[in-house]
Enzyme design. Structure first.
Site, mmCIF file in Angstrom:
data_model
loop_
_atom_site.group_PDB
_atom_site.id
_atom_site.type_symbol
_atom_site.label_atom_id
_atom_site.label_comp_id
_atom_site.label_asym_id
_atom_site.label_seq_id
_atom_site.Cartn_x
_atom_site.Cartn_y
_atom_site.Cartn_z
ATOM 1 N N ARG A 122 32.194 2.598 47.256
ATOM 2 C CA ARG A 122 31.768 1.303 47.789
ATOM 3 C C ARG A 122 31.268 1.450 49.229
ATOM 4 N NH1 ARG A 122 37.105 0.391 46.253
ATOM 5 N NH2 ARG A 122 37.514 0.074 48.468
ATOM 6 N N TYR B 217 24.318 -16.311 85.936
ATOM 7 C CA TYR B 217 25.525 -17.124 86.142
ATOM 8 C C TYR B 217 26.607 -16.366 86.922
ATOM 9 C CZ TYR B 217 24.138 -20.599 82.620
ATOM 10 O OH TYR B 217 23.495 -21.574 81.919
ATOM 11 N N LYS C 101 28.135 -7.553 51.478
ATOM 12 C CA LYS C 101 28.777 -8.764 52.022
ATOM 13 C C LYS C 101 28.181 -9.069 53.397
ATOM 14 C CE LYS C 101 32.490 -5.779 53.727
ATOM 15 N NZ LYS C 101 33.859 -5.315 53.495
ATOM 16 N N HIS D 2 41.668 0.207 48.952
ATOM 17 C CA HIS D 2 40.792 0.304 50.121
ATOM 18 C C HIS D 2 41.462 1.192 51.167
ATOM 19 C CE1 HIS D 2 37.468 -0.792 52.584
ATOM 20 N NE2 HIS D 2 38.079 -1.669 53.337
ATOM 21 N N ARG E 45 46.906 -5.140 53.654
ATOM 22 C CA ARG E 45 46.071 -6.342 53.642
ATOM 23 C C ARG E 45 46.107 -6.882 52.221
ATOM 24 N NH1 ARG E 45 39.801 -5.784 55.489
ATOM 25 N NH2 ARG E 45 39.603 -5.300 53.290
ATOM 26 N N CYS F 105 23.076 -14.479 79.119
ATOM 27 C CA CYS F 105 23.200 -15.928 78.923
ATOM 28 C C CYS F 105 23.030 -16.258 77.444
ATOM 29 C CB CYS F 105 22.137 -16.662 79.725
ATOM 30 S SG CYS F 105 22.091 -16.173 81.459
ATOM 31 N N MET F 106 23.089 -17.540 77.116
ATOM 32 C CA MET F 106 22.971 -17.926 75.710
ATOM 33 C C MET F 106 21.603 -17.535 75.142
ATOM 34 S SD MET F 106 23.374 -21.685 73.968
ATOM 35 C CE MET F 106 25.006 -22.005 74.601
ATOM 36 N N ASP F 107 20.551 -17.731 75.967
ATOM 37 C CA ASP F 107 19.184 -17.555 75.452
ATOM 38 C C ASP F 107 18.346 -16.575 76.268
ATOM 39 O OD1 ASP F 107 19.745 -19.984 73.821
ATOM 40 O OD2 ASP F 107 19.642 -20.941 75.791
HETATM 41 C C1 LIG Z 1 33.746 -3.882 53.409
HETATM 42 C C2 LIG Z 1 34.369 -3.113 52.339
HETATM 43 C C3 LIG Z 1 33.847 -1.861 51.949
HETATM 44 C C4 LIG Z 1 32.741 -1.169 52.695
HETATM 45 O O1 LIG Z 1 33.264 -0.599 53.870
HETATM 46 P P1 LIG Z 1 32.374 0.330 54.829
HETATM 47 O O2 LIG Z 1 33.328 0.838 55.826
HETATM 48 O O3 LIG Z 1 31.337 -0.564 55.417
HETATM 49 O O4 LIG Z 1 31.787 1.379 53.958
HETATM 50 C C5 LIG Z 1 34.415 -1.244 50.847
HETATM 51 N N1 LIG Z 1 35.462 -1.808 50.191
HETATM 52 C C6 LIG Z 1 36.004 -2.982 50.567
HETATM 53 C C7 LIG Z 1 37.160 -3.528 49.811
HETATM 54 C C8 LIG Z 1 35.488 -3.681 51.650
HETATM 55 O O5 LIG Z 1 36.044 -4.831 52.035
#
Ligand SMILES: *Cc1c(COP(=O)(O)O)cnc(C)c1O
Length: 385
Positions: free
Chosen positions: A234, A278, A38, A176, A139, A325-327
């Site tokens: 994951r 700045y 992601k 998760h 969540r 700064c920005m750049d």
């Molecule tokens: C982002 C995410 C992961 C990966 O998490 P890491 O801490 O980067 O390994 C796994 N499962 C779900 C549901 C996530 O949102």
């Protein structure tokens, strides 16, 4: 980098990525690894990351949003992609239209399940989904109440009702971890609740083929526990060679994949007492020499690093002075007299014997390395090797 372009780039070492994937395969054996790509593979480039992992046999990937899945499927028609993020019920038709058994959304509520079911029936399709349960994260997901008295309907019965909706096929179930890296017992409690849901479901004759639970921290914590790593793990951050905990070093055997580099474009001397950048937050304590780097917070170099962060030049540390700064960003090179225009500057990565990790930079910014690498903006070209 050609001579005509701004000398700022994120170097992505795809060999390191593949190495990390192989280490994860060993840690998760006999379960499989579902690389999480992601947010453009945590800033590393999702298409390139998937291409590299594909060569090592990875076929199932996790993303947050449908758009991310579609981008990948365009290039990898055979990929199986789990879309884990939240979505509106009104997006159900778009999911169904996109899915051909390869892109699977997470289902995290009854209303969402009904919307998917209706959209699938209207399209005459069956939509494979993964059920998301909340075992403590607080969540997304069907809440698994720690005590049965806390919920009107046991989660397994609710999932059973989902399993009877037409047009849906429950392919997977997952949860998760909220904290596998710091608070030891919570991950184990979550594991216990997850297993309870699984056995309750079996009692109700609902069998869901695939289960998965561990993120990076879970894998590192449970490495070698084949039961806990389940059918899939994951991993996200550790795949990119970055520690999920506050430890600035990569976990053992993993290699950082990304480094952020630039070159010095100007060198200037300032008399004692002169300010830099700045808002005049820095005054030269004596005559100083400083270098200007052609990147700033618009590139993802966070402003929190003002008067705090460091960069590497010729293997030595140069402190950032004044506001980022920005750049543009200024670093003090008084202590590196041989520093010259055109010198490579390392913001994240190795130079000589020294290294600044995303984790160390995150510590300066009081954030986590995830935010650092995801925050490297589109303006920074990724250079793959
Ligand atoms: C982002 C995410 C992961 C990966 O998490 P890491 O801490 O980067 O390994 C796994 N499962 C779900 C549901 C996530 O949102």
């Amino acid at each position: 980098m050609s001579n005509d372009t701004r000398p700022v780039w994120a170097a992505i070492d795809l060999q390191a990525l593949r190495h990390n994937y192989r280490v994860l395969q060993k840690l998760c054996h006999p379960g499989g690894v579902m690389p999480i790509v992601k947010a453009d593979a945590y800033g590393h480039g999702a298409v390139e990351a998937v291409g590299a992992l594909w060569a090592d046999g990875a076929r199932a990937f996790g993303v947050a949003y449908l758009e991310e899945a579609l981008e990948l499927r365009e290039r990898f028609a055979q990929a199986r992609i789990l879309v884990m993020g939240p979505s509106l019920p009104t997006q159900a038709a778009a999911f169904v239209a996109a899915c051909d058994g390869d892109i699977m959304p997470a289902v995290a509520s009854w209303d969402q399940a009904v919307a998917f079911s209706q959209a699938a029936c209207e399209a005459g399709k069956t939509l494979g989904v993964h059920i998301k349960v909340d075992t403590g994260m607080g969540r997304l997901g069907f809440l698994v109440a720690p005590s049965p008295a806390d919920s009107s309907e046991p989660v397994a019965q609710l999932i059973q009702r989902v399993s009877r909706l037409p047009g849906l096929r429950l392919e997977g179930i997952y949860t998760h971890l909220t904290d596998a890296d710091e608070q030891v017992s919570i991950a184990d409690e979550q594991w216990g609740l997850f297993q309870r849901v699984r056995s309750d479901l079996l009692e109700l004759d609902v069998s869901i083929p695939i289960q998965h639970i561990a993120n990076s921290a879970g894998i590192l914590r449970w490495a070698g526990r084949a039961d806990r790593v389940a059918d899939y793990s994951r991993p996200g951050i550790v795949l990119y060679g970055i520690s999920p905990s506050a430890d600035p070093r990569p976990p053992a055997d993993f290699r950082p994949v990304l480094s952020l580099r630039s070159r010095i474009t100007h060198i200037k001397d300032l008399p004692a007492g002169h300010s830099v950048s700045y808002n005049r937050t820095y005054f030269a304590p004596g005559p100083i020499r400083f270098a200007i780097l052609p990147l700033g917070y618009a590139d993802g170099l966070r402003r929190d690093l003002s008067n705090l962060g460091q960069v590497l030049i010729r293997g030595r540390r140069a402190p950032i002075i004044g506001r980022v700064c920005m750049d543009q960003t200024m670093v003090d090179v008084t202590g590196i007299p041989d520093a010259a225009v055109g010198d490579e500057t390392v913001l994240i990565g190795r130079s000589g014997q020294d290294e600044i990790t995303a984790g160390e930079m995150a510590g300066w910014c009081r954030t986590i390395p995830y935010e650092i690498v995801c925050g490297i903006s589109k303006r920074v070209p990724r250079v793959y090797s």
